[in-house]
Design a protein around this motif. Sequence first.
Motif, PDB file in Angstrom:
ATOM      1  N   SER A   1      -3.116  -0.400   7.180  1.00 52.59           N
ATOM      2  CA  SER A   1      -2.250  -0.738   6.044  1.00 52.59           C
ATOM      3  C   SER A   1      -0.830  -0.234   6.262  1.00 52.59           C
ATOM      4  O   SER A   1       0.131  -0.921   5.919  1.00 52.59           O
TER       5      SER A   1
ATOM      6  N   PHE B   1       2.590  -2.322   6.042  1.00 56.58           N
ATOM      7  CA  PHE B   1       3.708  -1.938   5.178  1.00 56.58           C
ATOM      8  C   PHE B   1       5.011  -1.818   5.973  1.00 56.58           C
ATOM      9  O   PHE B   1       6.083  -2.081   5.447  1.00 56.58           O
TER      10      PHE B   1
ATOM     11  N   ARG C   1       0.545  -8.846  -0.303  1.00 52.58           N
ATOM     12  CA  ARG C   1       0.949  -7.573  -0.927  1.00 52.58           C
ATOM     13  C   ARG C   1      -0.263  -6.834  -1.501  1.00 52.58           C
ATOM     14  O   ARG C   1      -0.422  -5.631  -1.282  1.00 52.58           O
ATOM     15  N   ALA C   2      -1.086  -7.550  -2.242  1.00 49.40           N
ATOM     16  CA  ALA C   2      -2.257  -6.917  -2.858  1.00 49.40           C
ATOM     17  C   ALA C   2      -3.213  -6.390  -1.793  1.00 49.40           C
ATOM     18  O   ALA C   2      -3.748  -5.278  -1.917  1.00 49.40           O
TER      19      ALA C   2
ATOM     20  N   ILE D   1      -1.974  -3.078  -0.347  1.00 51.66           N
ATOM     21  CA  ILE D   1      -2.140  -1.978  -1.303  1.00 51.66           C
ATOM     22  C   ILE D   1      -3.608  -1.583  -1.417  1.00 51.66           C
ATOM     23  O   ILE D   1      -3.945  -0.389  -1.358  1.00 51.66           O
TER      24      ILE D   1
ATOM     25  N   LEU E   1      -5.234   2.058  -0.440  1.00 50.11           N
ATOM     26  CA  LEU E   1      -5.980   2.863  -1.411  1.00 50.11           C
ATOM     27  C   LEU E   1      -7.421   3.072  -0.961  1.00 50.11           C
ATOM     28  O   LEU E   1      -7.981   4.163  -1.131  1.00 50.11           O
TER      29      LEU E   1
END
Length: 188
Positions: A20, A24, A50-51, A54, A58
């Motif tokens: 991730s 980013f 984008r989702a 993220i 997480l």
Amino acid sequence: MDELTFVLRVFLGTLFISTSVAKFRKPQEHMLTVKEYRILSSFLLYPFARAEMIVEFLTGILLFLGMFQKTVALLAVFLLAIYSLAIVVNLLRGRKEISCGCGGAAGDHPISWFLVLRNFLLIGMGICLYLNPTPWGSIEAIWNGEANQLFNLLVLQDILIAWLFLLMFAMTVDLRNLYKRFKRFLQS
């Protein structure tokens, strides 16, 4: 079993964090990779990319910290299944030239059946984490009054073991490609 589960959790968590973070760092490149898969409409590309970044981040953090272990393990399995499905769809379409879009410790490679197999191995790890949640090395151990499950030298040792396995994992595709090139060289 707790230590093995912890090693798998750190391995998978670090893998998700690294992939991730790579996305980013180059969000436009990631969006173009998602677009290359030709599965989503252009309207959904940006929100999905984008989702996904993220949720992947997480998932990695929560796996590493050992929080909400069963839920996060299922989320990891779900993400890996989506990635595998996208790869399989494109392989069946005959499109082998696109990047897997993995990034980080997983690397960026053209899609292949080998990557599908690799993802199934990772899905198996996620299922193992779901079936065997452990307080070992978990932040939740503090909340449950089991701080000794988090603060000891064996936890640090197991983190280092997981990272060693991750390093070996990162090299598998590169070693496979090197073997193929060497084999072609010998044949020519």
